[in-house]
Design a protein around this motif. Structure first.
Motif, PDB file in Angstrom:
ATOM      1  N   LYS A 123     -13.774  21.556  -9.866  1.00  0.00           N
ATOM      2  CA  LYS A 123     -14.260  20.323  -9.245  1.00  0.00           C
ATOM      3  C   LYS A 123     -15.239  20.627  -8.106  1.00  0.00           C
ATOM      4  N   GLU A 124     -14.981  21.724  -7.389  1.00  0.00           N
ATOM      5  CA  GLU A 124     -15.898  22.110  -6.319  1.00  0.00           C
ATOM      6  C   GLU A 124     -17.258  22.526  -6.889  1.00  0.00           C
ATOM      7  N   GLU A 125     -17.218  23.208  -8.035  1.00  0.00           N
ATOM      8  CA  GLU A 125     -18.473  23.594  -8.671  1.00  0.00           C
ATOM      9  C   GLU A 125     -19.262  22.359  -9.099  1.00  0.00           C
TER      10      GLU A 125
ATOM     11  N   PHE B 172     -23.697  18.344  -8.804  1.00  0.00           N
ATOM     12  CA  PHE B 172     -24.084  16.927  -8.923  1.00  0.00           C
ATOM     13  C   PHE B 172     -24.081  16.176  -7.600  1.00  0.00           C
ATOM     14  N   GLY B 173     -23.618  16.801  -6.530  1.00  0.00           N
ATOM     15  CA  GLY B 173     -23.618  16.129  -5.231  1.00  0.00           C
ATOM     16  C   GLY B 173     -22.574  15.046  -5.119  1.00  0.00           C
TER      17      GLY B 173
ATOM     18  N   GLN C 266     -14.319  12.183  -7.370  1.00  0.00           N
ATOM     19  CA  GLN C 266     -14.368  12.507  -8.802  1.00  0.00           C
ATOM     20  C   GLN C 266     -13.065  12.086  -9.495  1.00  0.00           C
ATOM     21  N   ARG C 267     -13.239  11.462 -10.683  1.00  0.00           N
ATOM     22  CA  ARG C 267     -12.068  11.196 -11.539  1.00  0.00           C
ATOM     23  C   ARG C 267     -12.443  11.612 -12.958  1.00  0.00           C
TER      24      ARG C 267
ATOM     25  N   LEU D 279     -26.108   3.420  -3.836  1.00  0.00           N
ATOM     26  CA  LEU D 279     -25.922   4.500  -4.800  1.00  0.00           C
ATOM     27  C   LEU D 279     -25.182   5.711  -4.242  1.00  0.00           C
ATOM     28  N   ARG D 280     -24.514   5.516  -3.094  1.00  0.00           N
ATOM     29  CA  ARG D 280     -23.660   6.590  -2.606  1.00  0.00           C
ATOM     30  C   ARG D 280     -22.324   6.528  -3.326  1.00  0.00           C
ATOM     31  N   PRO D 281     -21.739   7.713  -3.640  1.00  0.00           N
ATOM     32  CA  PRO D 281     -20.454   7.711  -4.354  1.00  0.00           C
ATOM     33  C   PRO D 281     -19.318   7.193  -3.493  1.00  0.00           C
ATOM     34  N   LEU D 282     -18.409   6.513  -4.169  1.00  0.00           N
ATOM     35  CA  LEU D 282     -17.204   5.984  -3.539  1.00  0.00           C
ATOM     36  C   LEU D 282     -15.987   6.509  -4.290  1.00  0.00           C
ATOM     37  N   ALA D 283     -14.855   6.323  -3.692  1.00  0.00           N
ATOM     38  CA  ALA D 283     -13.617   6.702  -4.383  1.00  0.00           C
ATOM     39  C   ALA D 283     -13.392   5.729  -5.535  1.00  0.00           C
ATOM     40  N   PRO D 284     -13.046   6.225  -6.731  1.00  0.00           N
ATOM     41  CA  PRO D 284     -12.823   5.338  -7.872  1.00  0.00           C
ATOM     42  C   PRO D 284     -11.675   4.377  -7.607  1.00  0.00           C
ATOM     43  N   PRO D 285     -11.767   3.179  -8.165  1.00  0.00           N
ATOM     44  CA  PRO D 285     -10.676   2.222  -7.969  1.00  0.00           C
ATOM     45  C   PRO D 285      -9.415   2.702  -8.673  1.00  0.00           C
ATOM     46  N   GLY D 286      -8.293   2.218  -8.184  1.00  0.00           N
ATOM     47  CA  GLY D 286      -7.047   2.593  -8.821  1.00  0.00           C
ATOM     48  C   GLY D 286      -6.975   2.037 -10.235  1.00  0.00           C
TER      49      GLY D 286
END
Length: 727
Positions: free
Chosen positions: A7-9, A14-15, A21-22, A76-83
């Motif tokens: 996941k770190e890679e 991809f930034g 990430q999910r 367009l900044r990433p957010l935590a995916p919804p539950g």
């Protein structure tokens, strides 16, 4: 590698920060589609990548395939995916615009399985930028390959009731109930997906310029024959699409196929482009003068007309309805040629390998005549051959010589065959005199000739006192047409240029020019013409004549002729210039050439290379003699042509039966007889001289018979021719 490290890679590549990430397992369904199946659990994400691959093997995957879900905010900044509660379903949505004819991805939603599509219409309108009360229609995209499966969704059923699950795709569009579907080519999603699936860009080439792409058209693989030609006609432009004729592309030779596509002969475009397990994107076209259905009801025959008095040969292409008869062909020919007298009668012969095999009855239908490999020869019927009494007989006369290169002598015919009337009690001496006069052979040359009665390829030499008529009285089981009077003499000229045709004559040339005799409907790759040996003389020979010379050699050539000189010699002995591009093609001849002949029929070839005979190897073709009425279709033997000529009323030659593994024979004994003669050279580079490109020389020689005095007055005439639902 631990999955956390993986996941770190991904974050670096991809930034997308790890906490945003999910991952979902990417699985193959029973209908062979791939969809996100389920999200990885927190426990699974602390395992190694290898352990996760073992989990993915439940979905028949040797690799670990994952789907990365990312939630983006407005900037367009990433957010935590919804539950994702267990009862929720992940669905993807596409928007279709029938006016623009495009479809695009607009987002994803999590919906409750027990909920209904009706409940998310406002959200979908928001994704599409429509007003919240816009009426829309929903479709599930189930499969795209190998076939499109897209079904309408009942908005009043639950998502589970619609068999929707994680990863499914829903396409939606504005409802067209009020507008109607007539305004659009592809009004709804299913029709558009079908179009995209079957879309085929076809490169069109003119048949006359078969190596150059002229233009491209976007068609559908499911277009029928009429739709394809109509689209092509609009582009050209052409008022009548029926005047377009298409030809498919040969994926192996990279050339047009030999036979064009018949009118409505295929159902779909995909059939036009397919060849066995290969598919092309090329079609050839030609614009006809008349509609293709009308043309297909016609047949074109190539006929060589031999003038009785002027020693000239002209090639004519006669186009008539297929149900026409030989008589109709001859009547049409009379309007195109100059006859020796107004009431002259014509006959049509079938000739091959320097022999006459058939005189066509006037009531034979031309649909059964094949002129692809067999020469059709028209000539005036001499008065003496009409209404023969019981004491006279019409016999065939052929030139021949013996080939002693094999273990036993082989009879090789050459030159131009002809008919002769013999009378009861007439001795050979008198017959010889008439033959000498007919062929205009000098006394010196004629004194070296031998005369023989031949049956089944066996010569029985005759003396001047023998009565020729008696020899032709015997009729055996093989048929009287097996018998002929043979003229044995050599055919060895001193020099020759690459010629077009040479019929049993010595001929050479220093320069050539071509006179086209071509047909708009059915161009022929054969050529007829003449050549010369000297720039000092201008004498010529008769049709059955002898050595002749002229300063230039007009000839008949086809539009398929190329810059590479190619010579055809029928019954001729030719020595060609040593130019490296020269190719000799000899029929019944003995050419000596550094470049090697493409064809040799009944000849001894001593050159260093040779072409295969009709696309076969140079192995001798032999067969035992047949029985009466066993002369099988020459078309089947040589060309496997389905168009078999009707049975002859009068036939001359030898029987040909099914060839043995050793070879094939025309007019010889059971011993091996070779179409190309005895060829003691390696196989040529090009195994088929009858290639579609038709490499035939534009210049050449044309003479009839051999080693005889000159005859002036020869002329060459120019002829103008006109769901699986399971997931």
């Amino acid at each position: 590698m631990p999955f956390t490290q993986f996941k770190e890679e991904v974050a670096k590549a991809f930034g997308i920060p790890v906490q945003f990430q999910r991952y979902w397992l990417w699985a193959k369904r029973q209908n062979h589609t791939y969809r996100p199946d389920r999200a990885l659990t927190a426990q699974e994400e602390i395992q190694s990548v290898g352990e996760l691959r073992e989990v993915s093997n439940k979905w028949n995957s040797a690799e670990l395939k994952l789907f990365l879900e990312v939630e983006l905010c407005l900037d367009l900044r990433p957010l935590a995916p919804p539950g994702k509660p267990k009862e929720e379903i992940l669905l993807f949505f596409k928007l279709y615009d029938p006016l623009k004819e495009n479809i695009r991805y607009v987002g994803r939603l999590f919906v409750k399985g027990s909920g209904k599509p009706l409940e998310i219409l406002a959200k979908l309108n928001e994704l599409a930028g429509y007003s919240c009360d816009e009426e829309i229609e929903l479709f599930e995209e189930i499969t795209f390959e190998p076939n499109v499966m897209c079904e309408h969704i009942n908005k009043n059923l639950t998502f589970r009731g619609c068999q929707l699950e994680d990863g499914d795709i829903i396409c939606f569009q504005k409802s067209l109930r009020k507008q109607g579907n007539e305004l659009y080519r592809f009004p709804e999603v299913p029709s558009f997906l079908e179009y995209v699936h079957n879309r085929q860009v076809v490169r069109f080439r003119s048949l006359e310029k078969s190596t150059e792409d002229e233009f491209s058209l976007e068609l559908s693989k499911q277009n029928n024959y009429d739709e394809v030609v109509e689209c092509l006609a609009r582009h050209l432009p052409l008022d009548d699409p029926s005047k377009v004729r298409l030809t498919s592309h040969n994926c192996y030779s990279q050339q047009p196929k030999p036979q064009p596509i018949s009118y409505r002969g295929v159902d779909r475009l995909t059939e036009m482009l397919s060849q066995h397990n290969q598919t092309s994107d090329i079609l050839y076209y030609e614009v006809l003068d008349i509609p293709l259905p009308e043309l297909q009801g016609l047949k074109t025959l190539k006929v060589a007309f031999y003038h009785a008095a002027k020693d000239e040969v002209t090639i004519h292409f006669i186009t008539l309805p297929k149900q026409s008869t030989v008589g109709d062909v001859l009547n049409d020919l009379k309007t195109k040629v100059e006859l020796s007298r107004p009431d002259a009668e014509l006959r049509l012969l079938e000739a091959f390998h320097h022999k006459i095999y058939k005189i066509f009855p006037l009531n034979d239908r031309i649909v059964n005549i094949n002129d692809k490999y067999w020469t059709l020869r028209a000539e005036e019927i001499p008065e003496e051959e009409k209404n023969l009494d019981p004491h006279s007989r019409l016999i065939p006369v052929y030139h021949f010589m013996k080939d002693t290169a094999q273990n036993q002598a082989q009879i090789q015919n050459f030159g131009e065959p002809f008919f002769l009337v013999i009378h009861e009690g007439e001795r050979l001496a008198k017959v010889k005199a008439r033959i000498q006069k007919k062929l205009q052979v000098s006394d010196e040359a004629f004194s070296k000739w031998k005369f023989a009665f031949l049956s089944l390829g066996h010569p029985e030499y005759l003396q001047d006192s023998d009565i020729v008529f008696n020899r032709f009285q015997k009729i055996d089981v093989y048929g009287s047409w097996e018998q002929y009077l043979g003229l044995e003499h050599s055919d060895t000229p001193t020099s020759a240029t690459p010629g077009i045709f040479s019929f049993g004559a010595s001929s050479s040339a220093s320069s050539t020019n071509a006179v086209n005799a071509s047909s708009r409907v059915s161009p022929s790759p054969f050529a007829f013409g003449a050549s010369s040996a000297s720039s000092q003389t201008s004498s010529t020979a008769g049709i059955f004549g002898s050595n002749w010379q002229a300063p230039k050699s007009p000839g008949f050539s086809s539009p398929f002729s190329s810059a590479t000189p190619t010579a055809f010699a029928f019954g001729a002995s030719s020595s060609f210039f040593t130019a490296p591009t020269t190719t000799a093609v000899a029929f019944g001849s003995a050419p000596i050439t550094p470049s090697g002949p493409a064809f040799s029929f009944g000849s001894t070839l001593t050159n260093s290379s040779s072409q295969a005979i009709f696309g076969y190897s140079t192995t001798p073709f032999t067969a035992p003699p047949g029985k009466n009425n066993q002369m099988k279709s020459k078309e089947g033997s040589m060309a496997k042509d389905a168009m078999h000529a009707s049975s002859p009323a009068i036939s001359f030659g030898q029987p040909s039966v099914s060839p043995s593994p050793v070879g094939f024979m025309f007019g010889s004994t059971p011993s091996p007889f070779q179409f190309g003669g005895q060829q003691s050279q390696p196989a040529a580079q090009n195994p088929s001289p009858f290639a579609a490109s038709g490499i035939l020389g534009a210049g050449g020689s044309f003479s009839l018979s051999s080693n005889v005095p000159n005859k002036s007055g020869r002329k060459i005439l120019k002829v103008n021719r006109n769901k699986n639902r399971r997931k």
